[in-house]
Scaffold this motif. Structure first.
Motif, PDB file in Angstrom:
ATOM      1  N   THR A 164     -17.934  18.728  17.652  1.00  0.00           N
ATOM      2  CA  THR A 164     -18.200  20.097  18.086  1.00  0.00           C
ATOM      3  C   THR A 164     -18.577  20.119  19.560  1.00  0.00           C
ATOM      4  O   THR A 164     -18.105  20.971  20.312  1.00  0.00           O
ATOM      5  CB  THR A 164     -19.334  20.717  17.235  1.00  0.00           C
ATOM      6  N   SER A 165     -19.393  19.181  19.994  1.00  0.00           N
ATOM      7  CA  SER A 165     -19.786  19.107  21.404  1.00  0.00           C
ATOM      8  C   SER A 165     -18.578  18.862  22.293  1.00  0.00           C
ATOM      9  O   SER A 165     -18.443  19.479  23.356  1.00  0.00           O
ATOM     10  CB  SER A 165     -20.809  17.993  21.605  1.00  0.00           C
ATOM     11  N   LEU A 169     -17.165  21.455  25.109  1.00  0.00           N
ATOM     12  CA  LEU A 169     -17.019  20.995  26.487  1.00  0.00           C
ATOM     13  C   LEU A 169     -15.607  21.245  27.004  1.00  0.00           C
ATOM     14  O   LEU A 169     -15.425  21.709  28.132  1.00  0.00           O
ATOM     15  CB  LEU A 169     -17.377  19.502  26.586  1.00  0.00           C
ATOM     16  N   LEU A 170     -14.603  20.975  26.194  1.00  0.00           N
ATOM     17  CA  LEU A 170     -13.217  21.228  26.591  1.00  0.00           C
ATOM     18  C   LEU A 170     -12.963  22.712  26.816  1.00  0.00           C
ATOM     19  O   LEU A 170     -12.282  23.103  27.766  1.00  0.00           O
ATOM     20  CB  LEU A 170     -12.256  20.664  25.554  1.00  0.00           C
ATOM     21  N   VAL A 171     -13.505  23.558  25.948  1.00  0.00           N
ATOM     22  CA  VAL A 171     -13.349  25.004  26.106  1.00  0.00           C
ATOM     23  C   VAL A 171     -14.018  25.452  27.400  1.00  0.00           C
ATOM     24  O   VAL A 171     -13.462  26.247  28.164  1.00  0.00           O
ATOM     25  CB  VAL A 171     -13.924  25.752  24.877  1.00  0.00           C
ATOM     26  N   LEU A 173     -14.626  23.657  30.131  1.00  0.00           N
ATOM     27  CA  LEU A 173     -13.830  23.181  31.265  1.00  0.00           C
ATOM     28  C   LEU A 173     -12.568  24.015  31.459  1.00  0.00           C
ATOM     29  O   LEU A 173     -12.180  24.325  32.590  1.00  0.00           O
ATOM     30  CB  LEU A 173     -13.476  21.707  31.085  1.00  0.00           C
ATOM     31  N   THR A 174     -11.926  24.397  30.372  1.00  0.00           N
ATOM     32  CA  THR A 174     -10.727  25.240  30.445  1.00  0.00           C
ATOM     33  C   THR A 174     -11.070  26.592  31.061  1.00  0.00           C
ATOM     34  O   THR A 174     -10.344  27.093  31.926  1.00  0.00           O
ATOM     35  CB  THR A 174     -10.110  25.419  29.044  1.00  0.00           C
ATOM     36  N   CYS A 175     -12.169  27.193  30.638  1.00  0.00           N
ATOM     37  CA  CYS A 175     -12.607  28.478  31.195  1.00  0.00           C
ATOM     38  C   CYS A 175     -12.891  28.363  32.690  1.00  0.00           C
ATOM     39  O   CYS A 175     -12.530  29.254  33.474  1.00  0.00           O
ATOM     40  CB  CYS A 175     -13.825  29.008  30.442  1.00  0.00           C
ATOM     41  N   ILE A 176     -13.540  27.281  33.111  1.00  0.00           N
ATOM     42  CA  ILE A 176     -13.843  27.078  34.524  1.00  0.00           C
ATOM     43  C   ILE A 176     -12.547  26.948  35.328  1.00  0.00           C
ATOM     44  O   ILE A 176     -12.403  27.545  36.397  1.00  0.00           O
ATOM     45  CB  ILE A 176     -14.754  25.862  34.717  1.00  0.00           C
ATOM     46  N   ILE A 177     -11.611  26.197  34.837  1.00  0.00           N
ATOM     47  CA  ILE A 177     -10.324  26.013  35.534  1.00  0.00           C
ATOM     48  C   ILE A 177      -9.588  27.348  35.643  1.00  0.00           C
ATOM     49  O   ILE A 177      -9.055  27.689  36.708  1.00  0.00           O
ATOM     50  CB  ILE A 177      -9.460  24.947  34.822  1.00  0.00           C
ATOM     51  N   ILE A 178      -9.553  28.107  34.576  1.00  0.00           N
ATOM     52  CA  ILE A 178      -8.889  29.419  34.596  1.00  0.00           C
ATOM     53  C   ILE A 178      -9.579  30.329  35.598  1.00  0.00           C
ATOM     54  O   ILE A 178      -8.937  31.035  36.377  1.00  0.00           O
ATOM     55  CB  ILE A 178      -8.860  30.047  33.190  1.00  0.00           C
TER      56      ILE A 178
END
Length: 182
Positions: A164-165, A169-171, A173-178
């Motif tokens: 879950t962690s 974390l991947l979600v 990072l994806t939001c930050i990149i977007i």
């Protein structure tokens, strides 16, 4: 072939729970053997060993459900009665329980003799010993393991928490990149 006939049969309403109430792992015939306390509650040998290692009373087990105390047999924790009702629901190859010894001072469960060559492949891959932790008052770092190293546990709760962690974390990072690409 009909896919309904290939799926395993569902347990009856009166069937026993085939998972340990502590770790939620399925019972087996090695370290997760269904052991029955005097109160008739059943837990896997591994969980009972972990409880015993941390207990101030090494000669007894307190049921985590009803708090009744079960004195341990003279030859130790593995000699508690197996739950025959649960064993009867396991696959036939898993109804033969392996002889296991428990060394409380080392916090280790160990199979007395290795599974034979005729055992099912999944039984041959089972480790011959299992570390259940250091007894209270002893340091668990004495085994030569480096401190501060993340060790993935076989406990389902730890795996779920770690997975879950990682997903969160991947979600993130994806939001930050977007956000940065806009």
């Amino acid at each position: 072939m009909d896919p309904v006939k290939q799926s395993p049969p569902t347990p009856d309403e009166g069937a026993p729970d085939l998972e340990c109430a502590i770790c939620f792992s399925q019972f087996n015939n090695v370290f997760r053997t269904p052991k029955m306390l005097q109160c008739k509650h059943t837990f896997c040998l591994e969980c009972l060993a972990r409880m015993n290692v941390k207990s101030a009373e090494p000669e007894a087990i307190q049921c985590p459900l009803c708090r009744s105390v079960t004195p341990l047999p003279v030859l130790g924790l593995p000699k508690l009665d197996n739950n025959p009702a649960i064993l009867s629901y396991l696959p036939e190859a898993m109804q033969r329980v392996y002889s296991v010894r428990f060394n409380r001072s080392k916090g280790r469960l160990q199979v007395k003799r290795a599974p034979d060559a005729h055992a099912l492949p999944q039984l041959r891959t089972v480790s011959n010993s299992l570390d259940v932790g250091a007894p209270n008052g002893r340091s668990s770092s004495g085994g030569g393991q480096a401190q501060g190293v993340l060790r993935l546990s076989s406990k389902p709760t730890c795996r779920v928490l770690i997975m879950t962690s990682v997903v969160l974390l991947l979600v993130l990072l994806t939001c930050i990149i977007i956000f940065l690409l806009k």
